[in-house]
Motif scaffolding. Structure first.
Motif, PDB file in Angstrom:
ATOM      1  N   MET A   1       0.836  -1.195   0.000  1.00  0.00           N
ATOM      2  CA  MET A   1       0.000   0.000   0.000  1.00  0.00           C
ATOM      3  C   MET A   1       0.879   1.257   0.000  1.00  0.00           C
ATOM      4  SD  MET A   1      -3.265  -0.921   0.158  1.00  0.00           S
ATOM      5  CE  MET A   1      -4.220  -2.405   0.477  1.00  0.00           C
ATOM      6  N   ASN A   2       0.377   2.332  -0.614  1.00  0.00           N
ATOM      7  CA  ASN A   2       1.113   3.586  -0.648  1.00  0.00           C
ATOM      8  C   ASN A   2       0.704   4.528   0.470  1.00  0.00           C
ATOM      9  OD1 ASN A   2       2.513   2.770  -2.885  1.00  0.00           O
ATOM     10  ND2 ASN A   2       1.092   3.689  -4.332  1.00  0.00           N
ATOM     11  N   PHE A   3      -0.133   4.025   1.393  1.00  0.00           N
ATOM     12  CA  PHE A   3      -0.549   4.848   2.503  1.00  0.00           C
ATOM     13  C   PHE A   3      -0.271   4.088   3.796  1.00  0.00           C
ATOM     14  CE2 PHE A   3      -4.108   2.048   2.551  1.00  0.00           C
ATOM     15  CZ  PHE A   3      -4.490   1.901   1.231  1.00  0.00           C
ATOM     16  N   HIS A   4      -0.274   4.807   4.888  1.00  0.00           N
ATOM     17  CA  HIS A   4       0.032   4.194   6.184  1.00  0.00           C
ATOM     18  C   HIS A   4      -1.064   3.204   6.560  1.00  0.00           C
ATOM     19  CE1 HIS A   4       0.674   3.799  10.528  1.00  0.00           C
ATOM     20  NE2 HIS A   4       1.927   4.187  10.273  1.00  0.00           N
ATOM     21  N   PRO A   5      -0.667   1.983   6.999  1.00  0.00           N
ATOM     22  CA  PRO A   5      -1.677   0.998   7.422  1.00  0.00           C
ATOM     23  C   PRO A   5      -2.620   1.591   8.467  1.00  0.00           C
ATOM     24  CG  PRO A   5       0.511   0.008   7.350  1.00  0.00           C
ATOM     25  CD  PRO A   5       0.704   1.494   7.145  1.00  0.00           C
ATOM     26  N   GLY A   6      -3.896   1.371   8.248  1.00  0.00           N
ATOM     27  CA  GLY A   6      -4.888   1.900   9.170  1.00  0.00           C
ATOM     28  C   GLY A   6      -5.422   3.256   8.779  1.00  0.00           C
ATOM     29  N   ALA A   7      -4.869   3.850   7.689  1.00  0.00           N
ATOM     30  CA  ALA A   7      -5.341   5.163   7.255  1.00  0.00           C
ATOM     31  C   ALA A   7      -6.710   5.074   6.604  1.00  0.00           C
ATOM     32  CB  ALA A   7      -4.335   5.778   6.277  1.00  0.00           C
ATOM     33  N   LEU A   8      -7.087   3.866   6.173  1.00  0.00           N
ATOM     34  CA  LEU A   8      -8.385   3.665   5.529  1.00  0.00           C
ATOM     35  C   LEU A   8      -9.149   2.565   6.249  1.00  0.00           C
ATOM     36  CD1 LEU A   8      -7.317   3.712   1.772  1.00  0.00           C
ATOM     37  CD2 LEU A   8      -8.673   5.452   2.933  1.00  0.00           C
ATOM     38  N   PRO A   9     -10.471   2.601   6.166  1.00  0.00           N
ATOM     39  CA  PRO A   9     -11.268   1.504   6.728  1.00  0.00           C
ATOM     40  C   PRO A   9     -10.878   0.171   6.084  1.00  0.00           C
ATOM     41  CG  PRO A   9     -12.662   3.375   6.221  1.00  0.00           C
ATOM     42  CD  PRO A   9     -11.321   3.673   5.642  1.00  0.00           C
ATOM     43  N   LYS A  10     -11.032  -0.899   6.826  1.00  0.00           N
ATOM     44  CA  LYS A  10     -10.641  -2.225   6.358  1.00  0.00           C
ATOM     45  C   LYS A  10     -11.347  -2.615   5.063  1.00  0.00           C
ATOM     46  CE  LYS A  10      -8.487  -6.148   6.727  1.00  0.00           C
ATOM     47  NZ  LYS A  10      -7.018  -6.199   6.485  1.00  0.00           N
ATOM     48  N   SER A  11     -12.621  -2.227   4.931  1.00  0.00           N
ATOM     49  CA  SER A  11     -13.377  -2.602   3.724  1.00  0.00           C
ATOM     50  C   SER A  11     -12.763  -1.987   2.477  1.00  0.00           C
ATOM     51  CB  SER A  11     -14.840  -2.170   3.855  1.00  0.00           C
ATOM     52  OG  SER A  11     -14.928  -0.766   4.062  1.00  0.00           O
ATOM     53  N   ILE A  12     -12.282  -0.747   2.580  1.00  0.00           N
ATOM     54  CA  ILE A  12     -11.655  -0.085   1.437  1.00  0.00           C
ATOM     55  C   ILE A  12     -10.298  -0.720   1.148  1.00  0.00           C
ATOM     56  CG2 ILE A  12     -10.684   2.092   0.593  1.00  0.00           C
ATOM     57  CD1 ILE A  12     -12.840   3.574   2.079  1.00  0.00           C
ATOM     58  N   GLU A  13      -9.519  -0.972   2.192  1.00  0.00           N
ATOM     59  CA  GLU A  13      -8.211  -1.607   2.006  1.00  0.00           C
ATOM     60  C   GLU A  13      -8.348  -2.974   1.348  1.00  0.00           C
ATOM     61  OE1 GLU A  13      -6.147  -1.843   5.686  1.00  0.00           O
ATOM     62  OE2 GLU A  13      -5.733   0.317   5.815  1.00  0.00           O
ATOM     63  N   SER A  14      -9.363  -3.728   1.754  1.00  0.00           N
ATOM     64  CA  SER A  14      -9.573  -5.075   1.200  1.00  0.00           C
ATOM     65  C   SER A  14      -9.900  -5.020  -0.283  1.00  0.00           C
ATOM     66  CB  SER A  14     -10.693  -5.799   1.958  1.00  0.00           C
ATOM     67  OG  SER A  14     -10.329  -6.007   3.296  1.00  0.00           O
ATOM     68  N   LEU A  15     -10.765  -4.074  -0.676  1.00  0.00           N
ATOM     69  CA  LEU A  15     -11.141  -3.973  -2.082  1.00  0.00           C
ATOM     70  C   LEU A  15      -9.962  -3.497  -2.928  1.00  0.00           C
ATOM     71  CD1 LEU A  15     -13.298  -4.378  -4.157  1.00  0.00           C
ATOM     72  CD2 LEU A  15     -14.170  -2.076  -3.683  1.00  0.00           C
ATOM     73  N   ILE A  16      -9.155  -2.583  -2.400  1.00  0.00           N
ATOM     74  CA  ILE A  16      -7.945  -2.141  -3.105  1.00  0.00           C
ATOM     75  C   ILE A  16      -7.010  -3.330  -3.331  1.00  0.00           C
ATOM     76  CG2 ILE A  16      -5.825  -0.768  -2.876  1.00  0.00           C
ATOM     77  CD1 ILE A  16      -7.515   1.374  -1.455  1.00  0.00           C
ATOM     78  N   GLU A  17      -6.877  -4.145  -2.306  1.00  0.00           N
ATOM     79  CA  GLU A  17      -6.018  -5.327  -2.425  1.00  0.00           C
ATOM     80  C   GLU A  17      -6.542  -6.292  -3.490  1.00  0.00           C
ATOM     81  OE1 GLU A  17      -4.261  -8.935   0.391  1.00  0.00           O
ATOM     82  OE2 GLU A  17      -5.177  -7.160   1.311  1.00  0.00           O
ATOM     83  N   GLU A  18      -7.860  -6.476  -3.546  1.00  0.00           N
ATOM     84  CA  GLU A  18      -8.448  -7.372  -4.549  1.00  0.00           C
ATOM     85  C   GLU A  18      -8.239  -6.836  -5.958  1.00  0.00           C
ATOM     86  OE1 GLU A  18      -9.576 -10.375  -4.038  1.00  0.00           O
ATOM     87  OE2 GLU A  18      -9.160 -10.146  -1.902  1.00  0.00           O
ATOM     88  N   PHE A  19      -8.461  -5.544  -6.174  1.00  0.00           N
ATOM     89  CA  PHE A  19      -8.231  -4.957  -7.490  1.00  0.00           C
ATOM     90  C   PHE A  19      -6.759  -5.076  -7.894  1.00  0.00           C
ATOM     91  CE2 PHE A  19     -12.269  -2.357  -7.257  1.00  0.00           C
ATOM     92  CZ  PHE A  19     -12.785  -2.812  -8.466  1.00  0.00           C
ATOM     93  N   SER A  20      -5.860  -5.000  -6.903  1.00  0.00           N
ATOM     94  CA  SER A  20      -4.426  -5.075  -7.187  1.00  0.00           C
ATOM     95  C   SER A  20      -4.010  -6.442  -7.719  1.00  0.00           C
ATOM     96  CB  SER A  20      -3.613  -4.757  -5.924  1.00  0.00           C
ATOM     97  OG  SER A  20      -3.855  -3.439  -5.479  1.00  0.00           O
ATOM     98  N   ARG A  21      -4.858  -7.450  -7.521  1.00  0.00           N
ATOM     99  CA  ARG A  21      -4.555  -8.793  -8.021  1.00  0.00           C
ATOM    100  C   ARG A  21      -4.747  -8.895  -9.534  1.00  0.00           C
ATOM    101  NH1 ARG A  21      -4.788 -12.618  -3.657  1.00  0.00           N
ATOM    102  NH2 ARG A  21      -5.670 -11.705  -1.761  1.00  0.00           N
TER     103      ARG A  21
END
Length: 205
Positions: A1-21
Motif C-alpha cells: 500500500m502507498n498509505f500508512h496501514p490503518g489510514a483507511l477503513p478495512k473494507s476499502i483496504e480489502s477492495l484495493i487489495e483485490e483490485f491489485s490482483r
C-alpha cells in the motif's frame, strides 16, 4: 500500500487489495478504481457487485469451440452466416476476440486452452487437440481448412508444428497465420490492421 496501514477503513483496504490482483493493475490504479466506485450512486455499486457475483453463474464452455458461452453453443458457433468450411485455431478466448476485432475472419474457431510447454508441465494431452481432431473427422469433409493461429512464441511455434503433424493425415488444408506479427508477441496486444493482414496473408503450413 502507498498509505500508512490503518489510514483507511478495512473494507476499502480489502477492495484495493483485490483490485491489485488483476493483471496490469498496481496499487495506485486499484485505489483510483475503489475511490471512483465510492463516488458513484449506490445502484451503480450494486450493479457492479452483482455483475461480479453473476460472472460464472450461467457461464460454461461452448461444446464446439470451447469459447465462453451461456449455453451449449457460443454466439459465434450459433451464427449461421459464418463459414463451416474453415476453422481458426487459437490458444485462448482473448486471442479469439483479437481476431474478431480485426474483422478479417468469418469462419469458426477452436480454442486449445494453451500451448505445449514441457517446462510448465503442459503436453498435448492437456490441450483440446483430441477434441479438434474429432471435430474435423465428425464433419465428414465439411471442414476444408484449418488456420493455425497460435502466438509466434517458441511454445506457439512448437504447438503449431505438433498440430500440423497431427492434422496432416486428416487431409485438410493447413495454413499458418502470416508473419506480420512480432516474434515473441501475443495476438491479444496486436493491432487490428496487422491481425487482419496476417489472416488474409496466411500461408500453407
Amino acid at each position: 500500500m502507498n498509505f500508512h496501514p490503518g489510514a483507511l477503513p478495512k473494507s476499502i483496504e480489502s477492495l484495493i487489495e483485490e483490485f491489485s490482483r488483476l493483471p496490469g493493475v498496481g496499487t495506485k490504479t486499484a485505489q483510483r478504481f475503489v475511490f471512483f466506485l465510492l463516488e458513484q450512486p449506490e445502484e451503480v455499486r450494486n450493479s457492479f457487485g452483482k455483475s461480479v457475483l453473476d460472472l460464472t453463474k450461467n457461464l460454461e464452455f461452448c461444446r464446439e469451440c470451447h469459447h465462453f458461452s451461456e449455453g451449449n453453443l457460443c454466439n459465434i458457433c450459433k451464427d449461421s452466416k459464418r463459414s463451416d468450411h474453415i476453422i481458426c485455431i487459437v490458444e485462448d478466448s482473448l486471442d479469439l476476440l483479437s481476431i474478431e476485432r480485426s474483422g478479417a475472419f468469418r469462419g469458426r474457431y477452436h480454442i486449445l486452452g494453451g500451448v505445449i510447454s514441457p517446462l510448465d508441465g503442459i503436453g498435448p494431452n492437456e490441450l483440446r487437440i483430441r477434441q479438434l481432431t474429432e471435430r474435423i473427422m465428425r464433419s465428414d469433409g465439411k471442414i476444408q481448412e484449418v488456420i493455425l493461429a497460435t502466438n509466434p512464441t517458441m511454445e506457439g511455434e512448437a504447438t503449431a508444428t505438433y498440430l500440423w503433424r497431427t492434422l496432416h493425415p486428416l487431409k485438410v488444408k493447413i495454413s499458418r497465420i502470416a508473419r506480420g506479427l512480432t516474434v515473441g508477441g501475443d495476438l491479444e496486444f496486436t493491432d487490428e490492421v496487422t491481425l487482419a493482414r496476417a489472416i488474409e496473408s496466411r500461408v500453407l503450413f
